[in-house]
Design a protein around this motif. Structure first.
Motif, PDB file in Angstrom:
ATOM      1  N   GLN A 186       0.846  -1.192   0.000  1.00 29.88           N
ATOM      2  CA  GLN A 186       0.000   0.000   0.000  1.00 29.88           C
ATOM      3  C   GLN A 186       0.880   1.241   0.000  1.00 29.88           C
ATOM      4  O   GLN A 186       1.754   1.337   0.872  1.00 29.88           O
ATOM      5  CB  GLN A 186      -0.906  -0.010   1.232  1.00 29.88           C
ATOM      6  CG  GLN A 186      -1.899   1.124   1.244  1.00 29.88           C
ATOM      7  CD  GLN A 186      -2.900   1.027   2.396  1.00 29.88           C
ATOM      8  OE1 GLN A 186      -3.192  -0.055   2.883  1.00 29.88           O
ATOM      9  NE2 GLN A 186      -3.410   2.147   2.832  1.00 29.88           N
ATOM     10  N   PRO A 187       0.689   2.190  -0.900  1.00 34.12           N
ATOM     11  CA  PRO A 187      -0.308   2.138  -1.974  1.00 34.12           C
ATOM     12  C   PRO A 187       0.132   1.211  -3.111  1.00 34.12           C
ATOM     13  O   PRO A 187       1.319   1.039  -3.328  1.00 34.12           O
ATOM     14  CB  PRO A 187      -0.345   3.586  -2.477  1.00 34.12           C
ATOM     15  CG  PRO A 187       1.036   4.109  -2.209  1.00 34.12           C
ATOM     16  CD  PRO A 187       1.508   3.418  -0.965  1.00 34.12           C
ATOM     17  N   PHE A 188      -0.842   0.653  -3.820  1.00 29.98           N
ATOM     18  CA  PHE A 188      -0.495  -0.027  -5.065  1.00 29.98           C
ATOM     19  C   PHE A 188      -0.915   0.870  -6.223  1.00 29.98           C
ATOM     20  O   PHE A 188      -1.516   1.931  -6.006  1.00 29.98           O
ATOM     21  CB  PHE A 188      -1.090  -1.431  -5.122  1.00 29.98           C
ATOM     22  CG  PHE A 188      -2.579  -1.539  -4.982  1.00 29.98           C
ATOM     23  CD1 PHE A 188      -3.394  -1.509  -6.097  1.00 29.98           C
ATOM     24  CD2 PHE A 188      -3.166  -1.697  -3.739  1.00 29.98           C
ATOM     25  CE1 PHE A 188      -4.773  -1.618  -5.976  1.00 29.98           C
ATOM     26  CE2 PHE A 188      -4.546  -1.807  -3.604  1.00 29.98           C
ATOM     27  CZ  PHE A 188      -5.353  -1.767  -4.728  1.00 29.98           C
ATOM     28  N   ASP A 189      -0.547   0.470  -7.431  1.00 29.11           N
ATOM     29  CA  ASP A 189      -0.647   1.424  -8.549  1.00 29.11           C
ATOM     30  C   ASP A 189      -2.070   1.667  -9.049  1.00 29.11           C
ATOM     31  O   ASP A 189      -2.498   2.812  -9.176  1.00 29.11           O
ATOM     32  CB  ASP A 189       0.214   0.936  -9.723  1.00 29.11           C
ATOM     33  CG  ASP A 189       1.689   0.902  -9.355  1.00 29.11           C
ATOM     34  OD1 ASP A 189       2.134   1.863  -8.696  1.00 29.11           O
ATOM     35  OD2 ASP A 189       2.378  -0.069  -9.687  1.00 29.11           O
ATOM     36  N   VAL A 190      -2.763   0.591  -9.386  1.00 33.21           N
ATOM     37  CA  VAL A 190      -4.063   0.756 -10.045  1.00 33.21           C
ATOM     38  C   VAL A 190      -5.096  -0.177  -9.424  1.00 33.21           C
ATOM     39  O   VAL A 190      -4.829  -1.369  -9.255  1.00 33.21           O
ATOM     40  CB  VAL A 190      -3.973   0.410 -11.562  1.00 33.21           C
ATOM     41  CG1 VAL A 190      -5.303   0.702 -12.251  1.00 33.21           C
ATOM     42  CG2 VAL A 190      -2.847   1.169 -12.237  1.00 33.21           C
ATOM     43  N   HIS A 191      -6.255   0.364  -9.111  1.00 32.27           N
ATOM     44  CA  HIS A 191      -7.379  -0.452  -8.644  1.00 32.27           C
ATOM     45  C   HIS A 191      -8.475  -0.328  -9.686  1.00 32.27           C
ATOM     46  O   HIS A 191      -8.861   0.778 -10.062  1.00 32.27           O
ATOM     47  CB  HIS A 191      -7.867   0.068  -7.290  1.00 32.27           C
ATOM     48  CG  HIS A 191      -8.832  -0.851  -6.586  1.00 32.27           C
ATOM     49  ND1 HIS A 191      -9.892  -1.452  -7.214  1.00 32.27           N
ATOM     50  CD2 HIS A 191      -8.874  -1.280  -5.296  1.00 32.27           C
ATOM     51  CE1 HIS A 191     -10.560  -2.203  -6.338  1.00 32.27           C
ATOM     52  NE2 HIS A 191      -9.960  -2.126  -5.165  1.00 32.27           N
ATOM     53  N   GLY A 192      -8.983  -1.446 -10.159  1.00 28.36           N
ATOM     54  CA  GLY A 192     -10.014  -1.413 -11.193  1.00 28.36           C
ATOM     55  C   GLY A 192     -11.345  -1.937 -10.694  1.00 28.36           C
ATOM     56  O   GLY A 192     -11.479  -2.355  -9.549  1.00 28.36           O
ATOM     57  N   GLY A 193     -12.307  -1.912 -11.594  1.00 33.24           N
ATOM     58  CA  GLY A 193     -13.630  -2.457 -11.282  1.00 33.24           C
ATOM     59  C   GLY A 193     -14.712  -1.734 -12.059  1.00 33.24           C
ATOM     60  O   GLY A 193     -14.449  -0.722 -12.711  1.00 33.24           O
ATOM     61  N   ALA A 211      -7.782   4.585   6.932  1.00 36.37           N
ATOM     62  CA  ALA A 211      -8.133   5.195   8.223  1.00 36.37           C
ATOM     63  C   ALA A 211      -6.945   5.264   9.172  1.00 36.37           C
ATOM     64  O   ALA A 211      -6.791   6.236   9.906  1.00 36.37           O
ATOM     65  CB  ALA A 211      -9.283   4.435   8.863  1.00 36.37           C
ATOM     66  N   VAL A 212      -6.117   4.221   9.155  1.00 29.99           N
ATOM     67  CA  VAL A 212      -4.975   4.252  10.076  1.00 29.99           C
ATOM     68  C   VAL A 212      -3.643   4.242   9.334  1.00 29.99           C
ATOM     69  O   VAL A 212      -2.592   4.067   9.932  1.00 29.99           O
ATOM     70  CB  VAL A 212      -5.028   3.069  11.080  1.00 29.99           C
ATOM     71  CG1 VAL A 212      -6.215   3.231  12.006  1.00 29.99           C
ATOM     72  CG2 VAL A 212      -5.063   1.741  10.364  1.00 29.99           C
ATOM     73  N   ALA A 213      -3.687   4.407   8.007  1.00 23.49           N
ATOM     74  CA  ALA A 213      -2.433   4.432   7.242  1.00 23.49           C
ATOM     75  C   ALA A 213      -2.188   5.861   6.768  1.00 23.49           C
ATOM     76  O   ALA A 213      -3.117   6.651   6.668  1.00 23.49           O
ATOM     77  CB  ALA A 213      -2.533   3.503   6.034  1.00 23.49           C
ATOM     78  N   SER A 214      -0.941   6.180   6.526  1.00 22.02           N
ATOM     79  CA  SER A 214      -0.646   7.548   6.091  1.00 22.02           C
ATOM     80  C   SER A 214      -0.536   7.626   4.573  1.00 22.02           C
ATOM     81  O   SER A 214      -0.190   8.660   4.027  1.00 22.02           O
ATOM     82  CB  SER A 214       0.656   8.014   6.735  1.00 22.02           C
ATOM     83  OG  SER A 214       1.645   7.036   6.522  1.00 22.02           O
ATOM     84  N   VAL A 215      -0.817   6.508   3.898  1.00 23.80           N
ATOM     85  CA  VAL A 215      -0.720   6.510   2.437  1.00 23.80           C
ATOM     86  C   VAL A 215      -2.057   6.034   1.857  1.00 23.80           C
ATOM     87  O   VAL A 215      -2.818   5.345   2.525  1.00 23.80           O
ATOM     88  CB  VAL A 215       0.401   5.562   1.941  1.00 23.80           C
ATOM     89  CG1 VAL A 215       1.770   6.105   2.310  1.00 23.80           C
ATOM     90  CG2 VAL A 215       0.207   4.144   2.465  1.00 23.80           C
ATOM     91  N   PRO A 216      -2.341   6.419   0.603  1.00 24.62           N
ATOM     92  CA  PRO A 216      -3.601   5.973  -0.001  1.00 24.62           C
ATOM     93  C   PRO A 216      -3.611   4.466  -0.253  1.00 24.62           C
ATOM     94  O   PRO A 216      -2.565   3.817  -0.232  1.00 24.62           O
ATOM     95  CB  PRO A 216      -3.667   6.736  -1.322  1.00 24.62           C
ATOM     96  CG  PRO A 216      -2.343   7.354  -1.541  1.00 24.62           C
ATOM     97  CD  PRO A 216      -1.566   7.284  -0.274  1.00 24.62           C
ATOM     98  N   LEU A 217      -4.812   3.949  -0.487  1.00 29.09           N
ATOM     99  CA  LEU A 217      -4.944   2.529  -0.841  1.00 29.09           C
ATOM    100  C   LEU A 217      -4.343   2.288  -2.221  1.00 29.09           C
ATOM    101  O   LEU A 217      -3.523   1.389  -2.409  1.00 29.09           O
ATOM    102  CB  LEU A 217      -6.433   2.138  -0.839  1.00 29.09           C
ATOM    103  CG  LEU A 217      -6.805   0.774  -1.426  1.00 29.09           C
ATOM    104  CD1 LEU A 217      -6.162  -0.359  -0.653  1.00 29.09           C
ATOM    105  CD2 LEU A 217      -8.321   0.588  -1.442  1.00 29.09           C
ATOM    106  N   ALA A 218      -4.767   3.087  -3.199  1.00 32.12           N
ATOM    107  CA  ALA A 218      -4.279   2.931  -4.574  1.00 32.12           C
ATOM    108  C   ALA A 218      -4.013   4.311  -5.146  1.00 32.12           C
ATOM    109  O   ALA A 218      -4.672   5.283  -4.778  1.00 32.12           O
ATOM    110  CB  ALA A 218      -5.315   2.207  -5.422  1.00 32.12           C
ATOM    111  N   ASP A 219      -3.041   4.391  -6.060  1.00 32.71           N
ATOM    112  CA  ASP A 219      -2.726   5.685  -6.658  1.00 32.71           C
ATOM    113  C   ASP A 219      -3.732   6.071  -7.734  1.00 32.71           C
ATOM    114  O   ASP A 219      -3.965   7.234  -7.994  1.00 32.71           O
ATOM    115  CB  ASP A 219      -1.316   5.642  -7.263  1.00 32.71           C
ATOM    116  CG  ASP A 219      -0.254   5.670  -6.172  1.00 32.71           C
ATOM    117  OD1 ASP A 219      -0.527   6.265  -5.108  1.00 32.71           O
ATOM    118  OD2 ASP A 219       0.829   5.083  -6.368  1.00 32.71           O
ATOM    119  N   LEU A 220      -4.295   5.066  -8.383  1.00 28.52           N
ATOM    120  CA  LEU A 220      -5.149   5.344  -9.534  1.00 28.52           C
ATOM    121  C   LEU A 220      -6.346   4.395  -9.499  1.00 28.52           C
ATOM    122  O   LEU A 220      -6.182   3.201  -9.227  1.00 28.52           O
ATOM    123  CB  LEU A 220      -4.325   5.086 -10.802  1.00 28.52           C
ATOM    124  CG  LEU A 220      -4.784   5.700 -12.095  1.00 28.52           C
ATOM    125  CD1 LEU A 220      -4.687   7.217 -12.005  1.00 28.52           C
ATOM    126  CD2 LEU A 220      -3.908   5.177 -13.237  1.00 28.52           C
TER     127      LEU A 220
END
Ligand SMILES: [Zn+2]
Length: 445
Positions: A186-193, A211-220
């Protein structure tokens, strides 16, 4: 997981597949994770209806799913984790969220996420909490109707796992956060769906993971549009759900891909009547041109894998193709380029310009590796297309050839009216004749 994957799902798989193929083609290494929800409310209900275990149902559904994605030519993911095999990760994440006060257990052994404790809630779907709808049945133990379940306390007859809050099972959103962090970091590059997952599913994934991380879940985030039938949404209640299996019984899987590419992946796609057949016909035109190039070359060029297909010095066509795909995977425009190149290929074949034909053939092969097209040998593909058309027409090859011979006799006698009648009768049955310099050829129209 659904009983049978339909063309709406196929669009999501193909959209992701094109992205993966394109990144591979440009020489990147790709880790692609596609997870299986092998436990949820629907599956529990269906397994109970059928009198089998949820695990047995999941096994059967996953096998059917694999057959379906193979039918549309999707590359296998690097990892295909199943929710029930990663319960420990989900409990870890839930424990952390509870310890930080972002989530809370309830007396029935469930754990809920406190959406008001996550300031970014709604940022993906651009909604304010006040405007969000809430479900009809609200658990009275929830502090806020918008809170969602990380963990669901055991109900009689359901599969359960032990947890610090008693036996239960994971909520749907939790698996994605836990497994993506495990396999991708985390973060990973791309989340799709699909765009139908933006709210609440992806919004909830973000809440859990950030919520408890300082980085996003995904960049894109990459969301594909839905499929419509005219003005109707595709839905079970309207009875207009077309399964992948049904669609690919009617046309080759690559035709379905071609149909998808005609519309930008983000836009809604109208699956009107006749569009599948139209796409199948376009696909045949492409294969016919490739077959002509193979004839001219005296051999069939094998399909190439996507990895590295667009690296090194590129032809002007491939440069333009790549620039088009760089522009938010504009496959619709890229497909236009492919058909332009197809016309050039046909022209070079007409002129028997072998080297120009082979260059065009190579261009199309590389573009096909990115788009998931031309995986079959052209001659074999066209044979199969002919037999499909023949099955529809109900004619044997001998019958068609006899009709062609009778027409040729009529033409030699200069009885053009009789010749035209034969041609017209075949056309009505879906068999089209073309008079080539080497003789009359037929195809299923
Ligand atoms: Zn998910």
């Amino acid at each position: 997981m659904y009983s049978r994957t339909h063309v709406g799902h196929a669009r999501a798989f193909v959209s992701a597949d094109v992205l993966v193929r394109y990144l591979l083609a440009r020489g990147l290494r790709v880790t692609f994770v596609r997870n299986f929800t092998d436990i949820d409310d629907k599956m529990i209900r269906r397994a109970a209806d059928e009198g089998i275990t949820v695990a047995a149902l999941a096994e059967r559904e996953i096998a059917a799913f694999h057959a379906d994605v193979r039918r549309v030519g999707c590359l296998p993911p690097t990892h295909e984790p199943r929710a029930t095999e990663h319960i420990v990760l989900m409990l870890d994440l839930s424990r952390t969220l509870v310890a930080q006060g972002v989530a809370y257990p309830t007396p029935d052994g469930s754990v809920y996420f406190r959406v008001r404790r996550f300031a970014g809630y709604g940022k993906l779907s651009h909604r304010r909490l006040e405007d969000m709808e809430v479900g009809e049945e609200i658990d009275p133990a929830k502090e806020d109707p918008h809170d969602f379940a990380l963990w669901k306390g055991a109900k009689p007859g359901e599969p359960t796992w032990e947890s610090p809050w008693g036996p239960g099972r994971p909520g749907w959103h939790l698996e994605c956060s836990a497994m993506s962090a495990h396999y991708l970091g985390q973060p990973f590059d791309v989340h799709g769906g699909g765009s139908d997952l933006v709210f609440p599913h992806h919004e909830n994934e973000i809440a859990q993971s950030e919520a408890v991380a300082s980085v996003p879940l995904a960049d894109l985030w990459v969301h594909n549009g839905m499929i419509t039938f005219g003005s109707d949404k595709m839905s079970k209640s309207l009875g207009n759900v077309l399964s992948i299996a049904d669609a690919t019984d009617r046309v080759p899987g690559e035709a379905l891909r071609l149909l998808f590419y005609g519309t930008h992946y983000r836009a809604p796609l109208d699956f009107g009547p006749g569009r599948l057949e139209e796409a199948a016909r376009s696909l045949e035109r492409l294969y016919e041109a490739l077959a002509r190039a193979d004839d001219l070359a005296g051999r069939s060029l094998a399909p190439i894998p996507p990895a590295g297909a667009l690296t090194g010095p590129l032809s002007p066509f491939l440069e333009e193709f790549a620039a088009t795909m760089d522009d938010d995977l504009n496959a619709a425009k890229a497909l236009g380029l492919v058909f332009d190149r197809l016309r050039e290929l046909n022209r070079t074949c007409d002129a028997a310009d072998r080297s120009a034909a082979l260059a065009a053939r190579d261009d199309l092969t590389r573009a096909g590796a990115v788009l998931g097209l031309f995986a079959e040998a052209p001659a074999a593909f066209l044979d199969a297309a002919r037999s499909r058309g023949q099955r529809r027409a109900g004619l044997t090859t001998a019958e068609i050839e006899a009709a062609i011979a009778a027409r040729n006799d009529a033409r030699h006698r200069k009885d053009f009216r009789a010749a035209d009648t034969i041609r017209e009768r075949l056309r009505e049955q879906g068999i089209l004749l073309e008079d080539a310099p080497t003789g009359t050829v037929w195809r299923a129209g």
